[in-house]
Design a protein around this motif. Structure first.
Motif, PDB file in Angstrom:
ATOM      1  N   ILE A 138       0.856  -1.184   0.000  1.00  0.00           N
ATOM      2  CA  ILE A 138       0.000   0.000   0.000  1.00  0.00           C
ATOM      3  C   ILE A 138       0.892   1.234   0.000  1.00  0.00           C
ATOM      4  O   ILE A 138       1.704   1.427   0.910  1.00  0.00           O
ATOM      5  N   LEU A 139       0.741   2.055  -1.023  1.00  0.00           N
ATOM      6  CA  LEU A 139       1.505   3.299  -1.135  1.00  0.00           C
ATOM      7  C   LEU A 139       0.556   4.471  -0.915  1.00  0.00           C
ATOM      8  O   LEU A 139      -0.443   4.619  -1.613  1.00  0.00           O
ATOM      9  N   THR A 140       0.885   5.318   0.054  1.00  0.00           N
ATOM     10  CA  THR A 140       0.069   6.484   0.385  1.00  0.00           C
ATOM     11  C   THR A 140       0.934   7.728   0.314  1.00  0.00           C
ATOM     12  O   THR A 140       2.036   7.759   0.874  1.00  0.00           O
ATOM     13  N   GLN A 141       0.455   8.735  -0.391  1.00  0.00           N
ATOM     14  CA  GLN A 141       1.175  10.001  -0.442  1.00  0.00           C
ATOM     15  C   GLN A 141       0.177  11.144  -0.575  1.00  0.00           C
ATOM     16  O   GLN A 141      -0.906  10.987  -1.132  1.00  0.00           O
ATOM     17  N   GLY A 142       0.575  12.269  -0.030  1.00  0.00           N
ATOM     18  CA  GLY A 142      -0.309  13.426  -0.075  1.00  0.00           C
ATOM     19  C   GLY A 142       0.368  14.651   0.488  1.00  0.00           C
ATOM     20  O   GLY A 142       1.521  14.611   0.926  1.00  0.00           O
ATOM     21  N   GLY A 143      -0.353  15.750   0.463  1.00  0.00           N
ATOM     22  CA  GLY A 143       0.224  17.000   0.941  1.00  0.00           C
ATOM     23  C   GLY A 143      -0.840  17.959   1.428  1.00  0.00           C
ATOM     24  O   GLY A 143      -2.043  17.739   1.254  1.00  0.00           O
ATOM     25  N   SER A 144      -0.381  19.029   2.052  1.00  0.00           N
ATOM     26  CA  SER A 144      -1.273  20.071   2.545  1.00  0.00           C
ATOM     27  C   SER A 144      -0.600  21.420   2.406  1.00  0.00           C
ATOM     28  O   SER A 144       0.634  21.510   2.339  1.00  0.00           O
ATOM     29  N   ALA A 145      -1.404  22.455   2.339  1.00  0.00           N
ATOM     30  CA  ALA A 145      -0.915  23.832   2.272  1.00  0.00           C
ATOM     31  C   ALA A 145      -1.744  24.645   3.259  1.00  0.00           C
ATOM     32  O   ALA A 145      -2.946  24.841   3.054  1.00  0.00           O
ATOM     33  N   GLY A 146      -1.122  25.078   4.340  1.00  0.00           N
ATOM     34  CA  GLY A 146      -1.858  25.758   5.396  1.00  0.00           C
ATOM     35  C   GLY A 146      -1.470  27.208   5.550  1.00  0.00           C
ATOM     36  O   GLY A 146      -0.306  27.590   5.359  1.00  0.00           O
ATOM     37  N   LEU A 147      -2.449  28.037   5.892  1.00  0.00           N
ATOM     38  CA  LEU A 147      -2.228  29.439   6.212  1.00  0.00           C
ATOM     39  C   LEU A 147      -2.609  29.667   7.674  1.00  0.00           C
ATOM     40  O   LEU A 147      -3.644  29.187   8.131  1.00  0.00           O
ATOM     41  N   SER A 148      -1.774  30.400   8.398  1.00  0.00           N
ATOM     42  CA  SER A 148      -2.077  30.694   9.794  1.00  0.00           C
ATOM     43  C   SER A 148      -1.643  32.117  10.117  1.00  0.00           C
ATOM     44  O   SER A 148      -0.678  32.634   9.541  1.00  0.00           O
ATOM     45  N   TYR A 149      -2.359  32.724  11.025  1.00  0.00           N
ATOM     46  CA  TYR A 149      -2.053  34.098  11.436  1.00  0.00           C
ATOM     47  C   TYR A 149      -2.276  34.214  12.937  1.00  0.00           C
ATOM     48  O   TYR A 149      -3.267  33.715  13.468  1.00  0.00           O
ATOM     49  N   ALA A 150      -1.342  34.870  13.607  1.00  0.00           N
ATOM     50  CA  ALA A 150      -1.419  35.023  15.057  1.00  0.00           C
ATOM     51  C   ALA A 150      -1.348  36.495  15.435  1.00  0.00           C
ATOM     52  O   ALA A 150      -0.518  37.248  14.913  1.00  0.00           O
ATOM     53  N   ALA A 151      -2.229  36.895  16.323  1.00  0.00           N
ATOM     54  CA  ALA A 151      -2.250  38.238  16.902  1.00  0.00           C
ATOM     55  C   ALA A 151      -2.176  38.085  18.417  1.00  0.00           C
ATOM     56  O   ALA A 151      -2.298  36.979  18.943  1.00  0.00           O
ATOM     57  N   PRO A 152      -1.965  39.165  19.148  1.00  0.00           N
ATOM     58  CA  PRO A 152      -1.836  39.035  20.611  1.00  0.00           C
ATOM     59  C   PRO A 152      -3.020  38.367  21.289  1.00  0.00           C
ATOM     60  O   PRO A 152      -2.839  37.650  22.267  1.00  0.00           O
ATOM     61  N   LEU A 153      -4.250  38.577  20.771  1.00  0.00           N
ATOM     62  CA  LEU A 153      -5.427  38.044  21.440  1.00  0.00           C
ATOM     63  C   LEU A 153      -6.117  36.911  20.688  1.00  0.00           C
ATOM     64  O   LEU A 153      -7.110  36.362  21.174  1.00  0.00           O
ATOM     65  N   TRP A 154      -5.610  36.533  19.511  1.00  0.00           N
ATOM     66  CA  TRP A 154      -6.258  35.465  18.765  1.00  0.00           C
ATOM     67  C   TRP A 154      -5.315  34.908  17.697  1.00  0.00           C
ATOM     68  O   TRP A 154      -4.311  35.513  17.350  1.00  0.00           O
ATOM     69  N   PHE A 155      -5.659  33.729  17.212  1.00  0.00           N
ATOM     70  CA  PHE A 155      -4.972  33.170  16.059  1.00  0.00           C
ATOM     71  C   PHE A 155      -5.989  32.367  15.245  1.00  0.00           C
ATOM     72  O   PHE A 155      -7.028  31.944  15.754  1.00  0.00           O
ATOM     73  N   ALA A 156      -5.681  32.157  13.972  1.00  0.00           N
ATOM     74  CA  ALA A 156      -6.553  31.385  13.096  1.00  0.00           C
ATOM     75  C   ALA A 156      -5.705  30.633  12.083  1.00  0.00           C
ATOM     76  O   ALA A 156      -4.627  31.099  11.690  1.00  0.00           O
ATOM     77  N   SER A 157      -6.193  29.478  11.650  1.00  0.00           N
ATOM     78  CA  SER A 157      -5.487  28.697  10.640  1.00  0.00           C
ATOM     79  C   SER A 157      -6.486  27.977   9.750  1.00  0.00           C
ATOM     80  O   SER A 157      -7.581  27.614  10.183  1.00  0.00           O
ATOM     81  N   LEU A 158      -6.094  27.774   8.497  1.00  0.00           N
ATOM     82  CA  LEU A 158      -6.898  27.069   7.510  1.00  0.00           C
ATOM     83  C   LEU A 158      -5.981  26.115   6.758  1.00  0.00           C
ATOM     84  O   LEU A 158      -4.989  26.552   6.170  1.00  0.00           O
ATOM     85  N   VAL A 159      -6.316  24.807   6.780  1.00  0.00           N
ATOM     86  CA  VAL A 159      -5.421  23.805   6.192  1.00  0.00           C
ATOM     87  C   VAL A 159      -6.221  22.850   5.307  1.00  0.00           C
ATOM     88  O   VAL A 159      -6.908  21.951   5.810  1.00  0.00           O
ATOM     89  N   PRO A 160      -6.182  23.027   3.978  1.00  0.00           N
ATOM     90  CA  PRO A 160      -6.722  22.009   3.076  1.00  0.00           C
ATOM     91  C   PRO A 160      -5.659  20.949   2.799  1.00  0.00           C
ATOM     92  O   PRO A 160      -4.455  21.236   2.806  1.00  0.00           O
ATOM     93  N   ALA A 161      -6.101  19.706   2.568  1.00  0.00           N
ATOM     94  CA  ALA A 161      -5.156  18.611   2.357  1.00  0.00           C
ATOM     95  C   ALA A 161      -5.736  17.610   1.367  1.00  0.00           C
ATOM     96  O   ALA A 161      -6.963  17.493   1.214  1.00  0.00           O
ATOM     97  N   TYR A 162      -4.835  16.877   0.705  1.00  0.00           N
ATOM     98  CA  TYR A 162      -5.238  15.829  -0.241  1.00  0.00           C
ATOM     99  C   TYR A 162      -4.313  14.635  -0.077  1.00  0.00           C
ATOM    100  O   TYR A 162      -3.104  14.801   0.155  1.00  0.00           O
ATOM    101  N   GLN A 163      -4.890  13.426  -0.192  1.00  0.00           N
ATOM    102  CA  GLN A 163      -4.106  12.207  -0.026  1.00  0.00           C
ATOM    103  C   GLN A 163      -4.623  11.131  -0.965  1.00  0.00           C
ATOM    104  O   GLN A 163      -5.832  10.969  -1.130  1.00  0.00           O
ATOM    105  N   LEU A 164      -3.707  10.397  -1.584  1.00  0.00           N
ATOM    106  CA  LEU A 164      -4.049   9.309  -2.503  1.00  0.00           C
ATOM    107  C   LEU A 164      -3.416   8.023  -1.993  1.00  0.00           C
ATOM    108  O   LEU A 164      -2.221   7.998  -1.672  1.00  0.00           O
ATOM    109  N   GLN A 165      -4.218   6.972  -1.921  1.00  0.00           N
ATOM    110  CA  GLN A 165      -3.725   5.674  -1.469  1.00  0.00           C
ATOM    111  C   GLN A 165      -3.933   4.645  -2.579  1.00  0.00           C
ATOM    112  O   GLN A 165      -5.040   4.475  -3.085  1.00  0.00           O
ATOM    113  N   GLU A 166      -2.844   3.937  -2.932  1.00  0.00           N
ATOM    114  CA  GLU A 166      -2.875   2.924  -3.975  1.00  0.00           C
ATOM    115  C   GLU A 166      -2.492   1.579  -3.367  1.00  0.00           C
ATOM    116  O   GLU A 166      -1.413   1.441  -2.784  1.00  0.00           O
ATOM    117  N   ALA A 167      -3.382   0.601  -3.516  1.00  0.00           N
ATOM    118  CA  ALA A 167      -3.126  -0.755  -3.029  1.00  0.00           C
ATOM    119  C   ALA A 167      -2.825  -1.670  -4.212  1.00  0.00           C
ATOM    120  O   ALA A 167      -3.412  -1.540  -5.283  1.00  0.00           O
TER     121      ALA A 167
END
Length: 315
Positions: free
Chosen positions: A148-177
């Motif tokens: 079983i071969l599995t490979q994939g990746g993600s590209a995330g954006l994150s931002y931090a301020a003194p009173l808050w932070f936020a992040s968004l991470v989409p991802a994709y993965q393909l598995q071949e048996a």
């Protein structure tokens, strides 16, 4: 250098479910052990760590009911920074069937996971990650893939301020048996938010949506996972309360999966660092855990676990 060693012994009483209720299983009690060791240090601007984990076939933990058992794994972590970028690499090798029972298959896995982060001043940080896993199966059962071969990746954006932070991470993965052949792909997106309205309070909600497709059978499985964590310093530097909870729902378009899982914990920690000289930071914690899994299609698959733990931390 800094090292950690952790060990645990677990025992459980087996019950057999019959028409008249739960009865003692003829196999009686099962016990096993789990171990974890880690060594890390830094030299020439590179932080390195090596770890080893062993979890026996019959090990069971109420504190962590989702723990993967019957597995042995060793890994290497490398991390460094260059200008406005940071780089990480995780290499690991592991296998199941830790007792190497020859009547059962054994799956061995090599995994590689590099990560790069670019953090420009006053702008969201960009994190790119890649993962590749190669599994091979010895003594494979009928219709069980030999590789079983599995490979994939993600590209995330994150931002931090003194009173808050936020992040968004989409991802994709393909598995071949291979042998028999099949393909599955997975798309997911995770949104996380952190709020610190007061120095003594932190609240962090998040949400993850995952869609998995079996390309040959056109089966689509969707999962929704909202989570919430919170931390309150009741007495700064002395007494802390924190809680974590999640609710997972999974269903598919063929009416073969329809489950929900509720998990949560609450912990009260008393820090004794101010009373002890030196560099150690002892603490005493009381923790309550609760986990419940419900299968709407198979009523007997319902499971509920709960426990209360007293924990002593020395360092």
């Amino acid at each position: 250098l800094r090292g950690e060693v952790e060990g645990a012994l677990g025992q459980r009483l087996l019950l057999a479910v019959t028409d008249s209720g739960a009865e003692a299983d003829p196999r009686g009690r099962q016990s096993d052990e789990a171990w974890r060791a880690k060594l890390e240090g830094e030299a020439w601007g590179v932080h390195a760590g090596a770890d080893y984990q062993y979890t026996g076939l019959n090990f069971s933990s109420v504190a962590n009911p989702t723990l993967v058992t019957d597995r042995e794994e060793a890994g290497l972590d490398l991390q460094t920074s260059l200008w406005l970028t940071s780089w990480q690499l995780r290499l690991s090798q592991g296998h199941d069937n830790v007792r190497d029972k020859h009547q059962l298959p054994r799956t061995s896995e090599w995994k590689m996971a590099p990560t790069a982060t670019l953090a420009l001043p006053d702008l969201p940080a960009l994190t790119l990650a890649y993962m590749r896993s190669d599994q091979t199966v010895e003594r494979a059962l009928e219709m069980q893939p030999r590789r079983i071969l599995t490979q994939g990746g993600s590209a995330g954006l994150s931002y931090a301020a003194p009173l808050w932070f936020a992040s968004l991470v989409p991802a994709y993965q393909l598995q071949e048996a291979i042998g028999p052949d099949s393909e599955t792909d997975t798309r997911s997106i995770t949104f996380a938010l952190g709020l610190t309205p007061a120095p003594w309070l932190t609240v962090s909600p998040s949400y993850t949506f995952t869609r998995t497709r079996a390309l040959a059978t056109h089966t689509i499985t969707d999962s929704h996972v909202p989570t919430l964590t919170a931390r309150v310093e009741l007495v700064p530097g002395l007494l802390t309360f924190d809680t974590q909870s999640s609710y997972t729902t999974s269903s598919d378009n063929k009416d073969t999966v329809d489950t929900t899982t509720l998990a949560g914990l609450a912990r009260l920690t008393l820090s004794l660092k101010r009373f002890v000289p030196g560099g150690i930071a002892p603490a005493v914690s009381v923790r309550a855990d609760y986990n419940r899994t419900t299968d709407r299609l198979v009523a007997t698959n319902r499971r509920e676990d709960y426990g209360v733990f007293l924990i002593f931390d020395v360092f």
